[in-house]
Every structure is written in C-alpha cells, then in structure tokens.
Design an enzyme around this catalytic site. Structure first.
Site, PDB file in Angstrom:
ATOM      1  N   HIS A   1       0.935  -1.179  -0.010  1.00  0.00           N
ATOM      2  CA  HIS A   1       0.054   0.035   0.034  1.00  0.00           C
ATOM      3  C   HIS A   1       0.766   1.581   0.037  1.00  0.00           C
ATOM      4  O   HIS A   1       0.277   2.414  -0.520  1.00  0.00           O
ATOM      5  CB  HIS A   1      -0.546   0.020   1.650  1.00  0.00           C
ATOM      6  CG  HIS A   1      -1.850   1.149   1.797  1.00  0.00           C
ATOM      7  ND1 HIS A   1      -3.297   1.590   1.189  1.00  0.00           N
ATOM      8  CD2 HIS A   1      -0.956   2.150   1.976  1.00  0.00           C
ATOM      9  CE1 HIS A   1      -3.513   2.349   1.691  1.00  0.00           C
ATOM     10  NE2 HIS A   1      -2.066   3.089   1.830  1.00  0.00           N
ATOM     11  N   GLU A   2       1.656   0.984   0.710  1.00  0.00           N
ATOM     12  CA  GLU A   2       3.000   2.560   0.966  1.00  0.00           C
ATOM     13  C   GLU A   2       3.442   2.608  -0.035  1.00  0.00           C
ATOM     14  O   GLU A   2       4.222   4.054  -0.429  1.00  0.00           O
ATOM     15  CB  GLU A   2       3.642   2.489   2.658  1.00  0.00           C
ATOM     16  CG  GLU A   2       2.781   2.467   3.688  1.00  0.00           C
ATOM     17  CD  GLU A   2       1.900   3.292   3.735  1.00  0.00           C
ATOM     18  OE1 GLU A   2       1.910   4.837   2.703  1.00  0.00           O
ATOM     19  OE2 GLU A   2       0.942   3.228   4.513  1.00  0.00           O
TER      20      GLU A   2
ATOM     21  N   HIS B   1       1.444   4.506  -3.098  1.00  0.00           N
ATOM     22  CA  HIS B   1       1.173   5.945  -2.484  1.00  0.00           C
ATOM     23  C   HIS B   1       2.625   6.402  -2.747  1.00  0.00           C
ATOM     24  O   HIS B   1       2.817   7.698  -4.483  1.00  0.00           O
ATOM     25  CB  HIS B   1       1.744   6.045  -0.863  1.00  0.00           C
ATOM     26  CG  HIS B   1       0.315   6.024  -0.391  1.00  0.00           C
ATOM     27  ND1 HIS B   1      -0.578   6.460  -1.285  1.00  0.00           N
ATOM     28  CD2 HIS B   1      -0.397   5.325   0.848  1.00  0.00           C
ATOM     29  CE1 HIS B   1      -1.631   5.842  -0.547  1.00  0.00           C
ATOM     30  NE2 HIS B   1      -1.654   5.928   0.833  1.00  0.00           N
TER      31      HIS B   1
END
Length: 305
Positions: free
Chosen positions: A150-151, A154
């Site tokens: 997820h990070e 980003h």
C-alpha cells in the site's frame, strides 16, 4: 520534551517558509497588491500563488526530514545484520522493484506501540517508508507485505506531489477570493469616498472579513482535499493488492481494524499514512482523509469477481 521539539520545528519551518517566500516575491517582482486605485489583481494573483504553492512545496521538500525529526524515525542500513530488519528492507525493495520505482526508498523504523506505516518524500526517487515497532510486533509477514505494498503504491502513484499540488491550489484560491471579496465588501460599505471614519471603511474591518472568508474557503477546500485523499487510499489499496496479493492486503486491513485502539490519531500533514483517524459521522465524514476500514475491505473483496 517531545512537544518542545515539535514546537521548535514548527516555528523553524514557518520562519523558513516566510523568509524563502519573501525572497521569491522580490525575485519575481511581485509588489503590493493594494494600490491607491484599488486592487492590482495581477499582483494579488501572483502573491497568492507564491504563498499558497510555495508553503505547500517547501513542506513537501522537507517531508522526509520532518518525519525523521518529529517521529524519531531511524533509517535502517541495508547491510544491517539484524535478520528481522534485513527482511523488512528486502521486502520493501522487492515491492519497490515490482512497482518500477526509479530508486529504492529509504527504510526506517520508529519506536511506538501504534500499528502504523507511512510513506513520504518529495519525489519517487527520494522517498521514505517507515513502520512502527508496534506494527512489526503485531503483524505477520503476509499482513506486513500488504501494508508495505500500500505504501509503495503511494510512492509509485506520486500521491505526495499530487496532494501537495492540490493543497497549494486550494491555498491560493482561498487567499485570492477572500482578499478580493473582502475588498469589494469594504468598498461597498464605504459609501461616500470622503467619509473615511465609518466602521465599514476601516482596514481592521476589511481584515476581519478577509480572515472569516479565508477560513470558510479553506474549509470548503478541505472537503475537496479529503475526498481526493479517500480516493487515493482506495487506489493505494488496489495497488497494494497487485503488489502483495489481494488476500494479504485484506488481511492487513483486517488486522488494522482489530488493533484500532493502537493507532495514533495525531497524523502529521506531511506524512502519508495507512491509518485512519476516526469513524466520523454526518457532516464530519466529508473531512475524513481516510475511508472506513470496512469500506476499504469490502471494495477489495468485490474485486474478486
């Protein structure tokens, strides 16, 4: 002592922003926007763009350093002999390669019982991914890969820069509209040009109108920013599912939901996080930067079909 450090950093950064933007205004030749003949809208627009965008981008440029200073992030040496930390670095680097990042992000850890991870940095080539000690102790490898995917997404999506651009545009528009409207209201209430003593014509009165309007416009702009932030989180969840596997991403969100009480609710604006701050209801939901975990899980489960 932590709060004193934060206050010192806050004051130092704001002084740096004021100093830098003041010099930039002079270099660009942007003068006072209030003249004896009224508002110079060209100078006003330039003034608002420089202040609105400048402050946002200076914060972005300092985001990695601010995260390290304010949250006590310790960057992990990729050659560390600690097997757990080495595995963390290798996992992040593998995900970064799968996401085709131009450079490997720095990997950091900070001491906190909260279950959290975040990504920040001014560009895809100068990013930082940090995890809390609480997350490492409470998540297994599969769940951890979901969080890290997820990070990394980003970073790959350029979310830090996009959010900074959006915040800068909102800042500039709020400043421009509040000053233009406040000046028009003050002028309309002035009446006879020779009547300089009426309350409506005082600089203080115009300033108060400007401040109220700026707050209103910033609140309205915050709704737009929060909406895009929620959209950005859904995209990062989908990217995390592609990089780490959908089941791992769902497990990570499920773990976060179970450990909600161990999530720090004092998010730093410059830190792009996986966490949620609350479950706001009614109008407050419009200002939520993260969607409810239940909705994020449901969206990922729906992708199976």
């Amino acid at each position: 002592m932590a709060w004193m450090k934060r206050i010192f950093l806050f004051m130092s950064i704001n002084l740096l922003v004021i100093f830098t933007i003041s010099i930039l205004l002079r270099v660009l030749g942007i003068g006072p926007y209030l003249t004896p003949y009224g508002i110079d809208y060209t100078n006003l627009l330039g003034f608002c763009l420089v202040w609105g965008m400048g402050g946002a981008f200076i914060s972005l440029l300092l985001s990695r350093a601010m995260a390290k200073w304010m949250m006590g992030v310790q960057v992990i040496d990729p050659m560390t002999r600690d097997s757990d930390l080495q595995q963390l670095v290798q996992t992040i680097h593998q995900l970064a390669k799968a996401a085709h990042l131009p450079a490997m992000p720095e990997v950091g850890i900070y001491d906190s019982p909260e279950v959290n991870a975040f990504a920040t940095g001014p560009t895809k080539s100068r990013a930082l991914v940090a995890v809390s000690s609480g997350l490492l102790s409470r998540m297994n490898q599969d769940e951890l890969e979901g969080v890290l995917g997820h990070e990394i997404t980003h970073i790959a999506n350029g979310d830090m820069v996009t959010m900074t651009l959006l915040q800068g545009v909102v800042n500039a528009f709020a400043m421009f509209l509040s000053r233009a409207i406040a000046f028009a209201i003050a002028q309309s209430m002035r009446g006879d040009r020779d009547d300089r003593d009426r309350g409506g014509s005082s600089p203080f009165f115009a300033f108060m109108i400007q401040m109220v309007l700026e707050v209103v416009f910033m609140l309205l702009g915050s709704i737009v920013i929060a909406w895009f932030s929620r959209y950005r989180e859904f995209r990062a969840d989908e990217g995390g599912a592609r990089l780490a596997g959908r089941e791992n991403m769902i497990r990570a969100l499920e773990r976060l939901r179970k450990t909600f009480d161990l999530i720090d609710t004092s998010a730093q604006p410059a830190v792009q996080t996986l966490k949620i701050s609350s479950h706001p209801q009614g109008l407050m939901a419009l200002f939520a930067s993260h969607p409810p975990l239940e909705e994020r899980i449901a969206r990922l489960q729906a992708l199976r079909s």
